[in-house]
Design an enzyme around this catalytic site. Structure first.
Site, PDB file in Angstrom:
ATOM      1  N   GLU A   1       0.860  -1.192   0.000  1.00 11.63           N
ATOM      2  CA  GLU A   1       0.000   0.000   0.000  1.00 11.63           C
ATOM      3  C   GLU A   1       0.891   1.235   0.000  1.00 11.63           C
ATOM      4  O   GLU A   1       1.985   1.220   0.579  1.00 11.63           O
ATOM      5  CB  GLU A   1      -0.896  -0.087   1.253  1.00 11.63           C
ATOM      6  CG  GLU A   1      -1.690   1.129   1.632  1.00 11.63           C
ATOM      7  CD  GLU A   1      -2.810   1.475   0.671  1.00 11.63           C
ATOM      8  OE1 GLU A   1      -2.533   1.599  -0.541  1.00 11.63           O
ATOM      9  OE2 GLU A   1      -3.945   1.672   1.136  1.00 11.63           O
TER      10      GLU A   1
ATOM     11  N   ASP B   1      -4.002   5.767   6.073  1.00 15.26           N
ATOM     12  CA  ASP B   1      -4.521   6.969   6.715  1.00 15.26           C
ATOM     13  C   ASP B   1      -5.497   6.523   7.814  1.00 15.26           C
ATOM     14  O   ASP B   1      -5.078   6.201   8.918  1.00 15.26           O
ATOM     15  CB  ASP B   1      -5.164   7.853   5.640  1.00 15.26           C
ATOM     16  CG  ASP B   1      -5.629   9.204   6.159  1.00 15.26           C
ATOM     17  OD1 ASP B   1      -5.490   9.462   7.368  1.00 15.26           O
ATOM     18  OD2 ASP B   1      -6.132  10.003   5.358  1.00 15.26           O
TER      19      ASP B   1
END
Ligand code: IMP
Ligand code: MG
Length: 189
Positions: free
Chosen positions: A114, A118
């Protein structure tokens, strides 16, 4: 691991078509050194078994390309695509799978790659989907982690850098599809 912010040079404006970035947060050389280290860690973590490196499109494409060349053991590469933020800069909480890997996951070590974590919503949903395909193991390698934004993640075993609470672009990361090609990571104005 964060390197000092510095003014973005005028040559950068050529790459961005004159759009200003606040500062460079991670220089290309800093990223390169860290990716080599992650490749070494992943090589050591998987002494046996089949390894499938699964890139989450589109943000991981540069990171994945650099990372797999630093992993010194047999592996296969595939991709999956989940829905993105569109033009906004905050997470909507909805994650839909737009492309599903063709490769069998069962019995393999999976490293899901990834660009940036977040809220962790994207990963949480994907991990659930992938676990149901009975891999031998499932871990996540994220280039950047906004670790204050999410509860701890047992699967998040390999992290490049702790990310500042800013919207970052470059080295695969976009804003409304722009800036992915920058060789460094910058803070958007
Ligand atoms: P999460 O689901 O909130 O963890 O969001 C993760 C995804 O949002 C990442 O894969 C990125 O596509 C995108 N994202 C989150 N923060 C940033 C950022 O600072 N710059 C660019 N994309 C981001
Ligand atoms: Mg992404």
């Amino acid at each position: 691991m964060r390197c000092g912010s510095m003014p973005v040079q005028s040559e950068t404006l050529r790459r961005t078509g004159g759009r200003s970035l606040r500062s460079i947060v991670f220089e290309a050389e800093t990223i390169g050194a860290r990716v080599r280290e992650l490749g070494r860690q992943i090589t050591e973590a998987y002494p046996d078994g089949e390894l499938l490196v699964l890139g989450l499109l589109k943000g991981s494409f540069i990171f994945l390309g650099d990372l797999v060349r630093q992993i010194e053991r047999p592996l296969q590469v595939d991709f999956l695509a989940a829905s993105s933020y569109g033009r906004g800069t905050t997470s909507s909480g909805e994650v839909a799978l737009l492309y599903d890997p063709e490769t069998t996951l069962e019995g393999k070590h999976i490293v899901l790659v990834e660009d940036i974590v977040d809220s962790g919503n994207t990963l949480r949903k994907l991990i659930g989907m992938l676990e149901s395909r009975r891999p031998r193991s499932l871990t996540v390698c994220a280039l950047l982690d906004k670790e204050e934004q999410h509860p701890s993640f047992p699967a998040l075993r390999f992290v490049g850098f702790k990310a500042p609470p800013a919207f970052l672009v470059g080295y695969g990361l976009d804003h409304a599809e722009d800036f992915r090609h920058l060789p460094f990571i910058a803070d958007l104005m």
